[in-house]
Design an enzyme around this catalytic site. Sequence first.
Site, PDB file in Angstrom:
ATOM      1  CG  ASN A 145       5.326  -0.301  -5.159  1.00 21.83           C
ATOM      2  OD1 ASN A 145       4.673  -0.571  -4.152  1.00 21.83           O
ATOM      3  ND2 ASN A 145       5.574   0.926  -5.527  1.00 21.83           N
ATOM      4  CD  GLU A 242       1.194   6.940   1.976  1.00 16.92           C
ATOM      5  OE1 GLU A 242       1.873   5.937   1.702  1.00 16.92           O
ATOM      6  OE2 GLU A 242       1.474   7.706   2.921  1.00 16.92           O
ATOM      7  CB  CYS A 276       3.433   5.520  -6.033  1.00 17.45           C
ATOM      8  SG  CYS A 276       4.436   5.935  -4.594  1.00 17.45           S
ATOM      9  CD  GLU A 445      -0.133   7.215   6.712  1.00 13.32           C
ATOM     10  OE1 GLU A 445       0.737   6.704   7.423  1.00 13.32           O
ATOM     11  OE2 GLU A 445      -1.072   6.567   6.205  1.00 13.32           O
TER      12      GLU A 445
HETATM   13  P1  NAD Z   1      -3.725  -2.895  -5.583  1.00  9.08           P
HETATM   14  O1  NAD Z   1      -4.666  -1.786  -5.266  1.00  9.08           O
HETATM   15  O2  NAD Z   1      -4.098  -3.869  -6.622  1.00  9.08           O
HETATM   16  O3  NAD Z   1      -3.436  -3.776  -4.265  1.00  9.08           O
HETATM   17  C1  NAD Z   1      -2.936  -3.175  -3.077  1.00  9.08           C
HETATM   18  C2  NAD Z   1      -3.363  -4.028  -1.896  1.00  9.08           C
HETATM   19  O4  NAD Z   1      -4.776  -3.976  -1.763  1.00  9.08           O
HETATM   20  C3  NAD Z   1      -3.006  -5.518  -2.027  1.00  9.08           C
HETATM   21  O5  NAD Z   1      -2.603  -5.984  -0.766  1.00  9.08           O
HETATM   22  C4  NAD Z   1      -4.329  -6.141  -2.451  1.00  9.08           C
HETATM   23  O6  NAD Z   1      -4.454  -7.493  -2.123  1.00  9.08           O
HETATM   24  C5  NAD Z   1      -5.303  -5.298  -1.669  1.00  9.08           C
HETATM   25  N1  NAD Z   1      -6.687  -5.270  -2.191  1.00  9.08           N
HETATM   26  C6  NAD Z   1      -7.105  -5.466  -3.458  1.00  9.08           C
HETATM   27  N2  NAD Z   1      -8.456  -5.317  -3.524  1.00  9.08           N
HETATM   28  C7  NAD Z   1      -8.882  -5.000  -2.275  1.00  9.08           C
HETATM   29  C8  NAD Z   1     -10.160  -4.687  -1.705  1.00  9.08           C
HETATM   30  N3  NAD Z   1     -11.268  -4.672  -2.438  1.00  9.08           N
HETATM   31  N4  NAD Z   1     -10.225  -4.369  -0.397  1.00  9.08           N
HETATM   32  C9  NAD Z   1      -9.098  -4.346   0.361  1.00  9.08           C
HETATM   33  N5  NAD Z   1      -7.857  -4.635  -0.116  1.00  9.08           N
HETATM   34  C10 NAD Z   1      -7.749  -4.962  -1.422  1.00  9.08           C
HETATM   35  O7  NAD Z   1      -2.333  -2.191  -5.905  1.00  9.08           O
HETATM   36  P2  NAD Z   1      -0.976  -2.911  -6.357  1.00  9.08           P
HETATM   37  O8  NAD Z   1      -1.106  -3.324  -7.776  1.00  9.08           O
HETATM   38  O9  NAD Z   1      -0.589  -3.904  -5.328  1.00  9.08           O
HETATM   39  O10 NAD Z   1       0.073  -1.697  -6.240  1.00  9.08           O
HETATM   40  C11 NAD Z   1       0.339  -0.791  -7.258  1.00  9.08           C
HETATM   41  C12 NAD Z   1      -0.398   0.505  -7.021  1.00  9.08           C
HETATM   42  O11 NAD Z   1      -0.017   1.064  -5.762  1.00  9.08           O
HETATM   43  C13 NAD Z   1      -0.081   1.566  -8.045  1.00  9.08           C
HETATM   44  O12 NAD Z   1      -1.267   2.222  -8.420  1.00  9.08           O
HETATM   45  C14 NAD Z   1       0.828   2.535  -7.288  1.00  9.08           C
HETATM   46  O13 NAD Z   1       0.834   3.853  -7.780  1.00  9.08           O
HETATM   47  C15 NAD Z   1       0.261   2.447  -5.920  1.00  9.08           C
HETATM   48  N6  NAD Z   1       1.243   2.887  -4.917  1.00  9.08           N
HETATM   49  C16 NAD Z   1       1.074   4.109  -4.322  1.00  9.08           C
HETATM   50  C17 NAD Z   1       2.008   4.579  -3.401  1.00  9.08           C
HETATM   51  C18 NAD Z   1       1.858   5.929  -2.737  1.00  9.08           C
HETATM   52  O14 NAD Z   1       2.574   6.179  -1.767  1.00  9.08           O
HETATM   53  N7  NAD Z   1       0.987   6.816  -3.219  1.00  9.08           N
HETATM   54  C19 NAD Z   1       3.109   3.783  -3.091  1.00  9.08           C
HETATM   55  C20 NAD Z   1       3.257   2.547  -3.720  1.00  9.08           C
HETATM   56  C21 NAD Z   1       2.308   2.108  -4.631  1.00  9.08           C
END
Ligand code: NAD
Length: 469
Positions: A145, A242, A276, A445
Amino acid sequence: MLTHFIGGTRVAGGSAFPVRDPVTGAEIDQVYDADPEVVDRAVRAAREAAPGWAALPVGERAGWLRRLADGIEARFDDLVAAEAADTGKPLEAARTLDIPRSVLNFRTFAEIAAQRPDEAFHLPGALSYTVRRPLGVVAVIVPWNLPFLLMTWKLAPALAAGNTVVVKPSEYTPCSAALFAEICEEVELPPGVVNVIFGSGPAGQLLVEHPSVDGVTFTGSTRTGQTIMRTVADRVRPVSFELGGKNAGVVFADCDLGRAIDGTVRSVFTNGGQVCLCTERLYVEQPIFEEFCAVLAGRAQIVEPQPMISAEHRERVLSYYALARSEGAKVLTGGGVPSFGDARDGGYFVEPTVVSGLSEWSRFNREEIFGPVCHVAPFTTESQAVDLANSTEYGLAATVWTSDLDRAHRVAQRLEAGLVWVNTWYLRDLRTPFGGGKLSGTGREGGTRSLDFYSQPTTITIKLEQPDA
Ligand code: NAD
Protein backbone atom coordinates in the site's frame (compact mmCIF):
# COMPACT_ATOMS: atom_id res chain seq x y z
CA MET A 1 12.48 -8.02 -16.24
CA LEU A 2 13.20 -7.22 -12.57
CA THR A 3 15.94 -9.35 -11.04
CA HIS A 4 16.92 -10.00 -7.44
CA PHE A 5 19.82 -7.99 -6.00
CA ILE A 6 22.12 -10.22 -3.97
CA GLY A 7 25.63 -9.51 -2.72
CA GLY A 8 25.76 -6.44 -4.95
CA THR A 9 24.90 -8.27 -8.17
CA ARG A 10 21.77 -8.98 -10.23
CA VAL A 11 20.51 -12.52 -9.89
CA ALA A 12 17.85 -14.23 -11.98
CA GLY A 13 16.10 -17.13 -10.33
CA GLY A 14 12.66 -18.61 -9.82
CA SER A 15 9.67 -18.44 -12.13
CA ALA A 16 8.58 -15.13 -13.65
CA PHE A 17 5.25 -13.41 -13.07
CA PRO A 18 3.74 -10.15 -14.36
CA VAL A 19 3.47 -6.81 -12.56
CA ARG A 20 0.27 -4.95 -13.47
CA ASP A 21 -0.83 -1.32 -13.48
CA PRO A 22 -3.89 -1.21 -11.20
CA VAL A 23 -5.35 1.74 -13.15
CA THR A 24 -5.75 -0.25 -16.39
CA GLY A 25 -4.83 -3.84 -15.53
CA ALA A 26 -2.10 -3.72 -18.21
CA GLU A 27 1.15 -5.59 -17.66
CA ILE A 28 4.02 -3.17 -16.94
CA ASP A 29 6.88 -5.54 -16.17
CA GLN A 30 7.86 -9.07 -15.21
CA VAL A 31 9.54 -10.11 -11.98
CA TYR A 32 11.10 -13.28 -10.59
CA ASP A 33 9.51 -15.23 -7.75
CA ALA A 34 12.43 -16.26 -5.51
CA ASP A 35 12.93 -20.01 -5.07
CA PRO A 36 14.73 -21.68 -2.14
CA GLU A 37 18.14 -21.30 -3.80
CA VAL A 38 17.69 -17.56 -4.32
CA VAL A 39 16.50 -17.03 -0.75
CA ASP A 40 19.42 -19.01 0.63
CA ARG A 41 21.90 -17.10 -1.52
CA ALA A 42 20.49 -13.76 -0.31
CA VAL A 43 20.64 -14.71 3.36
CA ARG A 44 24.20 -16.03 2.95
CA ALA A 45 25.25 -12.78 1.26
CA ALA A 46 23.77 -10.79 4.15
CA ARG A 47 25.48 -13.08 6.68
CA GLU A 48 28.85 -12.63 4.98
CA ALA A 49 28.54 -8.85 4.98
CA ALA A 50 27.28 -8.68 8.58
CA PRO A 51 30.57 -8.58 10.58
CA GLY A 52 32.08 -5.80 8.45
CA TRP A 53 28.96 -3.66 8.60
CA ALA A 54 28.49 -4.20 12.34
CA ALA A 55 32.12 -3.25 12.98
CA LEU A 56 31.76 0.19 11.37
CA PRO A 57 31.56 3.07 13.86
CA VAL A 58 27.94 4.21 14.07
CA GLY A 59 28.90 7.59 12.61
CA GLU A 60 30.13 5.86 9.46
CA ARG A 61 26.94 3.85 9.12
CA ALA A 62 24.99 7.10 9.56
CA GLY A 63 27.08 8.50 6.69
CA TRP A 64 25.96 5.60 4.48
CA LEU A 65 22.33 6.28 5.40
CA ARG A 66 22.76 9.89 4.33
CA ARG A 67 24.32 8.76 1.06
CA LEU A 68 21.32 6.51 0.45
CA ALA A 69 19.01 9.47 1.15
CA ASP A 70 21.01 11.55 -1.36
CA GLY A 71 20.77 8.65 -3.83
CA ILE A 72 16.98 8.56 -3.47
CA GLU A 73 16.81 12.31 -4.05
CA ALA A 74 18.94 11.93 -7.16
CA ARG A 75 16.45 9.36 -8.54
CA PHE A 76 13.38 11.16 -7.13
CA ASP A 77 11.38 11.39 -10.37
CA ASP A 78 12.10 7.77 -11.33
CA LEU A 79 10.91 6.61 -7.93
CA VAL A 80 7.75 8.74 -8.11
CA ALA A 81 6.93 7.23 -11.51
CA ALA A 82 7.67 3.67 -10.36
CA GLU A 83 5.59 3.99 -7.20
CA ALA A 84 2.63 5.48 -9.06
CA ALA A 85 2.78 2.83 -11.81
CA ASP A 86 2.97 -0.04 -9.32
CA THR A 87 0.27 1.12 -6.92
CA GLY A 88 -2.07 3.14 -9.14
CA LYS A 89 -1.80 6.12 -6.79
CA PRO A 90 -1.65 9.64 -8.24
CA LEU A 91 1.85 10.91 -9.08
CA GLU A 92 1.19 13.78 -6.70
CA ALA A 93 0.75 11.40 -3.75
CA ALA A 94 4.04 9.66 -4.48
CA ARG A 95 5.71 13.04 -5.01
CA THR A 96 4.46 14.65 -1.78
CA LEU A 97 4.30 11.69 0.59
CA ASP A 98 5.85 8.33 -0.33
CA ILE A 99 9.22 9.35 -1.73
CA PRO A 100 9.97 12.38 0.51
CA ARG A 101 9.06 10.31 3.59
CA SER A 102 11.51 7.66 2.43
CA VAL A 103 14.30 10.25 2.29
CA LEU A 104 13.27 11.39 5.76
CA ASN A 105 13.36 7.81 7.05
CA PHE A 106 17.06 7.58 6.19
CA ARG A 107 17.97 11.06 7.42
CA THR A 108 16.05 10.69 10.68
CA PHE A 109 17.56 7.35 11.65
CA ALA A 110 21.03 8.55 10.66
CA GLU A 111 20.65 11.37 13.21
CA ILE A 112 19.06 9.29 15.94
CA ALA A 113 21.61 6.48 15.69
CA ALA A 114 24.61 8.81 15.59
CA GLN A 115 23.46 10.87 18.56
CA ARG A 116 22.20 8.11 20.80
CA PRO A 117 24.16 8.03 24.08
CA ASP A 118 25.24 4.79 25.72
CA GLU A 119 23.81 3.97 29.14
CA ALA A 120 26.10 3.79 32.18
CA PHE A 121 25.20 3.35 35.86
CA HIS A 122 27.56 4.06 38.74
CA LEU A 123 27.04 1.51 41.50
CA PRO A 124 28.79 1.57 44.90
CA GLY A 125 32.20 0.19 43.99
CA ALA A 126 31.19 -0.83 40.47
CA LEU A 127 30.30 0.48 37.06
CA SER A 128 27.51 -1.01 34.98
CA TYR A 129 27.12 -0.06 31.34
CA THR A 130 25.30 -1.33 28.31
CA VAL A 131 26.52 -1.98 24.81
CA ARG A 132 24.12 -2.75 22.00
CA ARG A 133 24.93 -5.31 19.33
CA PRO A 134 22.98 -5.67 16.07
CA LEU A 135 20.71 -8.70 15.68
CA GLY A 136 22.69 -9.82 12.61
CA VAL A 137 20.68 -10.60 9.47
CA VAL A 138 17.22 -9.03 9.46
CA ALA A 139 14.38 -10.05 7.12
CA VAL A 140 12.31 -7.04 6.06
CA ILE A 141 8.91 -8.00 4.62
CA VAL A 142 6.54 -5.27 3.53
CA PRO A 143 3.14 -4.78 1.84
CA TRP A 144 1.96 -2.98 -1.27
CA ASN A 145 0.00 0.00 0.00
CA LEU A 146 2.92 2.39 0.73
CA PRO A 147 5.71 0.22 -0.63
CA PHE A 148 8.78 2.46 -0.57
CA LEU A 149 7.79 4.43 2.51
CA LEU A 150 7.21 1.28 4.59
CA MET A 151 10.27 -0.54 3.27
CA THR A 152 12.62 2.33 4.14
CA TRP A 153 10.89 2.89 7.50
CA LYS A 154 12.26 -0.52 8.52
CA LEU A 155 15.40 -0.69 6.45
CA ALA A 156 16.90 2.59 7.68
CA PRO A 157 16.91 1.79 11.43
CA ALA A 158 17.90 -1.85 10.78
CA LEU A 159 20.99 -0.65 8.89
CA ALA A 160 21.71 2.15 11.37
CA ALA A 161 21.76 -0.39 14.20
CA GLY A 162 24.40 -2.41 12.33
CA ASN A 163 22.36 -5.19 10.72
CA THR A 164 22.52 -6.43 7.17
CA VAL A 165 19.16 -7.06 5.53
CA VAL A 166 17.25 -9.17 3.05
CA VAL A 167 14.22 -7.23 1.86
CA LYS A 168 11.17 -8.75 0.23
CA PRO A 169 8.68 -6.22 -1.11
CA SER A 170 5.14 -7.21 -2.00
CA GLU A 171 4.65 -9.23 -5.17
CA TYR A 172 2.31 -6.45 -6.36
CA THR A 173 4.80 -3.60 -5.99
CA PRO A 174 8.40 -4.58 -6.75
CA CYS A 175 9.41 -1.56 -8.88
CA SER A 176 10.56 0.97 -6.26
CA ALA A 177 12.55 -1.75 -4.44
CA ALA A 178 14.24 -2.61 -7.76
CA LEU A 179 15.22 1.06 -8.13
CA PHE A 180 16.49 1.07 -4.58
CA ALA A 181 18.84 -1.79 -5.49
CA GLU A 182 20.19 0.44 -8.26
CA ILE A 183 20.64 3.26 -5.76
CA CYS A 184 22.63 0.94 -3.46
CA GLU A 185 24.94 0.27 -6.42
CA GLU A 186 25.13 3.95 -7.35
CA VAL A 187 26.24 5.02 -3.87
CA GLU A 188 28.57 1.96 -3.72
CA LEU A 189 27.09 0.53 -0.56
CA PRO A 190 29.25 -2.45 0.48
CA PRO A 191 27.92 -5.60 -1.28
CA GLY A 192 25.60 -7.81 0.78
CA VAL A 193 24.55 -5.11 3.24
CA VAL A 194 21.23 -4.71 1.40
CA ASN A 195 19.83 -7.65 -0.57
CA VAL A 196 16.49 -7.46 -2.36
CA ILE A 197 14.56 -10.56 -3.34
CA PHE A 198 11.25 -10.55 -5.17
CA GLY A 199 8.41 -12.97 -4.85
CA SER A 200 5.08 -13.76 -3.31
CA GLY A 201 4.02 -15.23 0.06
CA PRO A 202 5.94 -18.52 -0.26
CA ALA A 203 9.18 -16.62 -0.95
CA GLY A 204 8.56 -14.61 2.23
CA GLN A 205 7.88 -17.82 4.10
CA LEU A 206 11.22 -19.29 2.89
CA LEU A 207 13.00 -16.17 4.08
CA VAL A 208 11.40 -16.22 7.53
CA GLU A 209 12.14 -19.95 7.90
CA HIS A 210 15.81 -19.57 7.02
CA PRO A 211 17.94 -20.62 10.02
CA SER A 212 20.39 -17.75 9.45
CA VAL A 213 17.77 -15.02 9.79
CA ASP A 214 18.15 -13.40 13.21
CA GLY A 215 15.06 -11.19 13.31
CA VAL A 216 11.96 -10.40 11.26
CA THR A 217 10.38 -7.03 10.80
CA PHE A 218 7.03 -7.26 9.09
CA THR A 219 4.28 -4.90 7.96
CA GLY A 220 1.20 -6.53 6.49
CA SER A 221 -1.96 -8.36 7.34
CA THR A 222 -2.69 -9.87 10.73
CA ARG A 223 -3.11 -13.31 9.19
CA THR A 224 0.40 -13.28 7.67
CA GLY A 225 1.78 -11.91 10.94
CA GLN A 226 0.27 -14.86 12.77
CA THR A 227 1.88 -17.29 10.30
CA ILE A 228 5.27 -15.60 10.69
CA MET A 229 5.02 -15.69 14.47
CA ARG A 230 4.37 -19.44 14.37
CA THR A 231 7.25 -19.91 11.91
CA VAL A 232 9.86 -18.22 14.09
CA ALA A 233 8.50 -19.57 17.39
CA ASP A 234 10.77 -22.63 17.44
CA ARG A 235 13.87 -20.49 16.99
CA VAL A 236 12.58 -17.75 19.35
CA ARG A 237 13.61 -14.92 17.03
CA PRO A 238 12.52 -11.32 17.65
CA VAL A 239 9.66 -10.09 15.49
CA SER A 240 8.30 -6.60 15.00
CA PHE A 241 4.77 -6.52 13.64
CA GLU A 242 2.79 -3.66 12.16
CA LEU A 243 -0.45 -5.39 11.20
CA GLY A 244 -4.03 -4.62 10.26
CA GLY A 245 -6.54 -2.21 11.78
CA LYS A 246 -10.26 -1.55 12.10
CA ASN A 247 -9.87 2.03 13.17
CA ALA A 248 -12.60 4.12 14.76
CA GLY A 249 -13.38 7.80 14.31
CA VAL A 250 -15.40 9.46 17.10
CA VAL A 251 -17.18 12.69 16.17
CA PHE A 252 -18.71 14.77 18.96
CA ALA A 253 -21.48 17.30 18.31
CA ASP A 254 -19.24 20.08 19.69
CA CYS A 255 -16.66 19.57 16.93
CA ASP A 256 -15.80 22.03 14.19
CA LEU A 257 -18.01 20.25 11.65
CA GLY A 258 -16.17 21.46 8.55
CA ARG A 259 -12.81 20.29 9.89
CA ALA A 260 -14.28 17.02 11.10
CA ILE A 261 -15.81 16.28 7.70
CA ASP A 262 -12.62 17.22 5.80
CA GLY A 263 -10.51 15.12 8.15
CA THR A 264 -12.89 12.19 8.03
CA VAL A 265 -13.00 12.21 4.23
CA ARG A 266 -9.18 12.04 4.24
CA SER A 267 -9.04 9.37 6.91
CA VAL A 268 -11.55 7.12 5.11
CA PHE A 269 -10.66 7.57 1.44
CA THR A 270 -6.92 8.39 1.24
CA ASN A 271 -5.09 5.93 -1.03
CA GLY A 272 -8.44 4.28 -1.80
CA GLY A 273 -8.74 3.41 1.91
CA GLN A 274 -5.64 1.26 1.55
CA VAL A 275 -3.73 2.69 4.52
CA CYS A 276 -3.56 0.72 7.76
CA LEU A 277 -4.46 3.94 9.61
CA CYS A 278 -7.65 4.61 7.62
CA THR A 279 -10.95 4.89 9.46
CA GLU A 280 -13.49 2.12 8.75
CA ARG A 281 -15.85 2.66 11.72
CA LEU A 282 -17.31 6.07 12.45
CA TYR A 283 -19.30 6.97 15.55
CA VAL A 284 -21.14 10.30 15.41
CA GLU A 285 -22.98 11.98 18.30
CA GLN A 286 -26.74 11.80 17.81
CA PRO A 287 -27.59 15.53 17.36
CA ILE A 288 -25.36 15.80 14.26
CA PHE A 289 -25.66 12.21 13.01
CA GLU A 290 -28.10 12.77 10.13
CA GLU A 291 -26.37 15.91 8.90
CA PHE A 292 -22.92 14.29 9.15
CA CYS A 293 -24.03 11.21 7.19
CA ALA A 294 -25.59 13.30 4.43
CA VAL A 295 -22.52 15.52 4.02
CA LEU A 296 -20.09 12.58 4.18
CA ALA A 297 -22.04 10.63 1.57
CA GLY A 298 -22.08 13.70 -0.69
CA ARG A 299 -18.33 14.15 -0.33
CA ALA A 300 -17.72 10.45 -1.02
CA GLN A 301 -19.39 10.92 -4.40
CA ILE A 302 -16.82 13.49 -5.48
CA VAL A 303 -13.73 11.74 -4.14
CA GLU A 304 -11.29 10.98 -6.96
CA PRO A 305 -11.35 7.17 -7.01
CA GLN A 306 -8.06 5.29 -6.69
CA PRO A 307 -7.85 1.68 -7.84
CA MET A 308 -7.48 -1.26 -5.52
CA ILE A 309 -4.07 -2.89 -5.85
CA SER A 310 -5.22 -5.98 -7.73
CA ALA A 311 -8.20 -7.76 -9.25
CA GLU A 312 -8.22 -10.11 -6.22
CA HIS A 313 -8.27 -7.24 -3.73
CA ARG A 314 -11.07 -5.54 -5.64
CA GLU A 315 -13.10 -8.76 -5.43
CA ARG A 316 -12.41 -8.88 -1.71
CA VAL A 317 -13.60 -5.30 -1.15
CA LEU A 318 -16.69 -5.91 -3.29
CA SER A 319 -17.45 -9.02 -1.25
CA TYR A 320 -17.65 -6.74 1.81
CA TYR A 321 -20.01 -4.41 -0.06
CA ALA A 322 -22.21 -7.46 -0.72
CA LEU A 323 -21.82 -8.58 2.90
CA ALA A 324 -23.02 -5.17 4.15
CA ARG A 325 -26.21 -5.59 2.13
CA SER A 326 -26.75 -9.17 3.26
CA GLU A 327 -26.23 -8.14 6.89
CA GLY A 328 -28.96 -5.50 6.42
CA ALA A 329 -26.96 -2.28 6.03
CA LYS A 330 -28.34 0.92 4.56
CA VAL A 331 -26.03 1.96 1.70
CA LEU A 332 -25.76 5.77 1.89
CA THR A 333 -23.60 5.99 -1.21
CA GLY A 334 -21.51 3.76 -3.48
CA GLY A 335 -21.46 0.01 -3.12
CA GLY A 336 -20.54 -0.80 -6.72
CA VAL A 337 -17.96 -0.45 -9.47
CA PRO A 338 -17.57 2.90 -11.26
CA SER A 339 -17.67 3.10 -15.03
CA PHE A 340 -15.34 5.54 -16.81
CA GLY A 341 -15.78 4.72 -20.48
CA ASP A 342 -11.99 4.61 -20.94
CA ALA A 343 -8.95 2.42 -20.19
CA ARG A 344 -9.66 2.65 -16.47
CA ASP A 345 -12.56 0.23 -16.98
CA GLY A 346 -9.85 -2.47 -17.19
CA GLY A 347 -8.47 -1.35 -13.81
CA TYR A 348 -9.38 -2.33 -10.27
CA PHE A 349 -11.70 0.45 -9.11
CA VAL A 350 -14.55 0.32 -6.62
CA GLU A 351 -16.91 3.11 -5.62
CA PRO A 352 -16.17 5.06 -2.43
CA THR A 353 -18.86 3.78 -0.10
CA VAL A 354 -20.61 4.79 3.13
CA VAL A 355 -23.03 2.46 4.92
CA SER A 356 -24.95 2.51 8.21
CA GLY A 357 -27.37 0.43 10.23
CA LEU A 358 -25.16 -2.51 11.29
CA SER A 359 -24.31 -3.59 14.81
CA GLU A 360 -20.74 -3.33 16.06
CA TRP A 361 -20.66 -7.14 16.12
CA SER A 362 -21.54 -7.59 12.44
CA ARG A 363 -18.76 -9.16 10.38
CA PHE A 364 -18.62 -5.97 8.29
CA ASN A 365 -17.76 -3.97 11.41
CA ARG A 366 -15.32 -6.50 12.84
CA GLU A 367 -13.09 -7.37 9.87
CA GLU A 368 -10.56 -5.12 8.16
CA ILE A 369 -11.73 -4.34 4.60
CA PHE A 370 -8.88 -2.11 3.38
CA GLY A 371 -10.91 -0.20 0.81
CA PRO A 372 -12.62 3.21 0.43
CA VAL A 373 -15.46 2.41 2.79
CA CYS A 374 -16.78 3.14 6.27
CA HIS A 375 -19.75 2.35 8.46
CA VAL A 376 -21.41 5.21 10.39
CA ALA A 377 -23.32 4.71 13.65
CA PRO A 378 -24.78 7.16 16.19
CA PHE A 379 -23.96 7.42 19.91
CA THR A 380 -25.49 9.39 22.75
CA THR A 381 -22.91 9.54 25.57
CA GLU A 382 -19.15 9.93 25.78
CA SER A 383 -18.75 6.66 27.56
CA GLN A 384 -20.85 4.83 24.97
CA ALA A 385 -18.65 6.33 22.24
CA VAL A 386 -15.51 5.00 23.95
CA ASP A 387 -17.06 1.54 24.39
CA LEU A 388 -18.11 1.42 20.74
CA ALA A 389 -14.71 2.56 19.51
CA ASN A 390 -13.03 -0.10 21.67
CA SER A 391 -15.39 -2.86 20.54
CA THR A 392 -12.84 -4.34 18.15
CA GLU A 393 -10.13 -6.97 18.21
CA TYR A 394 -7.76 -4.49 16.57
CA GLY A 395 -5.85 -1.69 18.30
CA LEU A 396 -3.98 0.41 15.78
CA ALA A 397 -5.38 3.94 15.44
CA ALA A 398 -8.34 6.18 16.30
CA THR A 399 -9.43 9.75 15.67
CA VAL A 400 -11.45 12.07 17.90
CA TRP A 401 -13.19 15.22 16.72
CA THR A 402 -14.20 17.65 19.47
CA SER A 403 -13.73 21.26 20.59
CA ASP A 404 -13.75 20.33 24.28
CA LEU A 405 -10.14 20.07 25.50
CA ASP A 406 -10.97 18.06 28.62
CA ARG A 407 -13.03 15.61 26.63
CA ALA A 408 -10.28 15.29 24.02
CA HIS A 409 -7.77 14.12 26.64
CA ARG A 410 -10.30 12.00 28.54
CA VAL A 411 -11.42 10.11 25.47
CA ALA A 412 -8.00 9.83 23.83
CA GLN A 413 -6.56 8.25 26.97
CA ARG A 414 -9.33 5.63 27.15
CA LEU A 415 -9.09 4.50 23.54
CA GLU A 416 -7.35 1.15 23.10
CA ALA A 417 -5.15 2.14 20.19
CA GLY A 418 -1.44 2.71 19.63
CA LEU A 419 -2.10 6.05 17.90
CA VAL A 420 -4.87 8.54 18.65
CA TRP A 421 -5.33 11.74 16.69
CA VAL A 422 -7.46 14.64 17.95
CA ASN A 423 -8.86 17.00 15.30
CA THR A 424 -6.39 15.69 12.75
CA TRP A 425 -5.26 12.47 11.10
CA TYR A 426 -1.97 10.99 9.88
CA LEU A 427 0.16 13.73 11.42
CA ARG A 428 3.29 12.24 12.93
CA ASP A 429 6.88 12.67 13.92
CA LEU A 430 9.23 9.77 13.21
CA ARG A 431 10.69 9.94 16.72
CA THR A 432 7.38 8.94 18.34
CA PRO A 433 6.33 5.30 18.99
CA PHE A 434 4.39 3.81 16.08
CA GLY A 435 2.36 0.60 16.09
CA GLY A 436 -0.65 -1.00 17.69
CA GLY A 437 -1.87 -3.59 20.15
CA LYS A 438 -4.32 -6.50 20.08
CA LEU A 439 -4.45 -7.96 16.54
CA SER A 440 -2.70 -4.87 15.16
CA GLY A 441 0.80 -5.84 16.19
CA THR A 442 3.48 -6.26 18.79
CA GLY A 443 5.95 -3.71 20.02
CA ARG A 444 6.50 -0.23 18.66
CA GLU A 445 8.91 1.20 16.14
CA GLY A 446 9.83 4.86 15.79
CA GLY A 447 12.78 6.86 17.11
CA THR A 448 15.00 5.00 19.57
CA ARG A 449 12.41 2.21 19.86
CA SER A 450 13.34 1.08 16.35
CA LEU A 451 17.01 0.98 17.32
CA ASP A 452 16.06 -1.03 20.41
CA PHE A 453 14.27 -3.62 18.29
CA TYR A 454 17.09 -3.96 15.77
CA SER A 455 19.75 -4.51 18.43
CA GLN A 456 20.38 -6.49 21.61
CA PRO A 457 21.80 -5.01 24.79
CA THR A 458 24.59 -6.60 26.78
CA THR A 459 24.97 -5.23 30.28
CA ILE A 460 28.55 -5.21 31.54
CA THR A 461 29.26 -4.70 35.23
CA ILE A 462 32.81 -4.10 36.44
CA LYS A 463 33.86 -4.18 40.06
CA LEU A 464 36.06 -1.20 40.87
CA GLU A 465 38.50 -2.16 43.58
CA GLN A 466 39.33 0.64 46.02
CA PRO A 467 43.05 1.28 46.57
CA ASP A 468 44.26 0.48 50.10
CA ALA A 469 44.08 3.58 52.26
P1 NAD B 1 0.01 -9.47 3.32
O1 NAD B 1 0.12 -9.93 4.73
O2 NAD B 1 -0.81 -10.25 2.38
O3 NAD B 1 1.46 -9.37 2.64
C1 NAD B 1 2.49 -8.58 3.21
C2 NAD B 1 3.83 -9.16 2.79
O4 NAD B 1 3.99 -10.45 3.37
C3 NAD B 1 3.99 -9.36 1.28
O5 NAD B 1 5.30 -9.02 0.92
C4 NAD B 1 3.73 -10.85 1.11
O6 NAD B 1 4.33 -11.40 -0.03
C5 NAD B 1 4.36 -11.39 2.37
N1 NAD B 1 3.89 -12.72 2.80
C6 NAD B 1 2.69 -13.30 2.55
N2 NAD B 1 2.64 -14.52 3.16
C7 NAD B 1 3.81 -14.68 3.82
C8 NAD B 1 4.35 -15.71 4.67
N3 NAD B 1 3.66 -16.81 4.96
N4 NAD B 1 5.57 -15.53 5.21
C9 NAD B 1 6.27 -14.40 4.96
N5 NAD B 1 5.83 -13.39 4.17
C10 NAD B 1 4.61 -13.53 3.60
O7 NAD B 1 -0.49 -7.95 3.40
P2 NAD B 1 -0.83 -6.98 2.18
O8 NAD B 1 -2.14 -7.39 1.60
O9 NAD B 1 0.36 -6.87 1.31
O10 NAD B 1 -0.99 -5.57 2.93
C11 NAD B 1 -2.17 -5.11 3.49
C12 NAD B 1 -2.18 -5.32 4.98
O11 NAD B 1 -1.06 -4.65 5.58
C13 NAD B 1 -3.40 -4.76 5.66
O12 NAD B 1 -3.86 -5.67 6.63
C14 NAD B 1 -2.88 -3.50 6.36
O13 NAD B 1 -3.62 -3.08 7.48
C15 NAD B 1 -1.50 -3.92 6.72
N6 NAD B 1 -0.63 -2.76 6.94
C16 NAD B 1 -0.29 -2.43 8.23
C17 NAD B 1 0.49 -1.31 8.48
C18 NAD B 1 0.88 -0.91 9.89
O14 NAD B 1 1.76 -0.06 10.03
N7 NAD B 1 0.26 -1.46 10.93
C19 NAD B 1 0.92 -0.53 7.41
C20 NAD B 1 0.55 -0.88 6.11
C21 NAD B 1 -0.23 -2.01 5.90
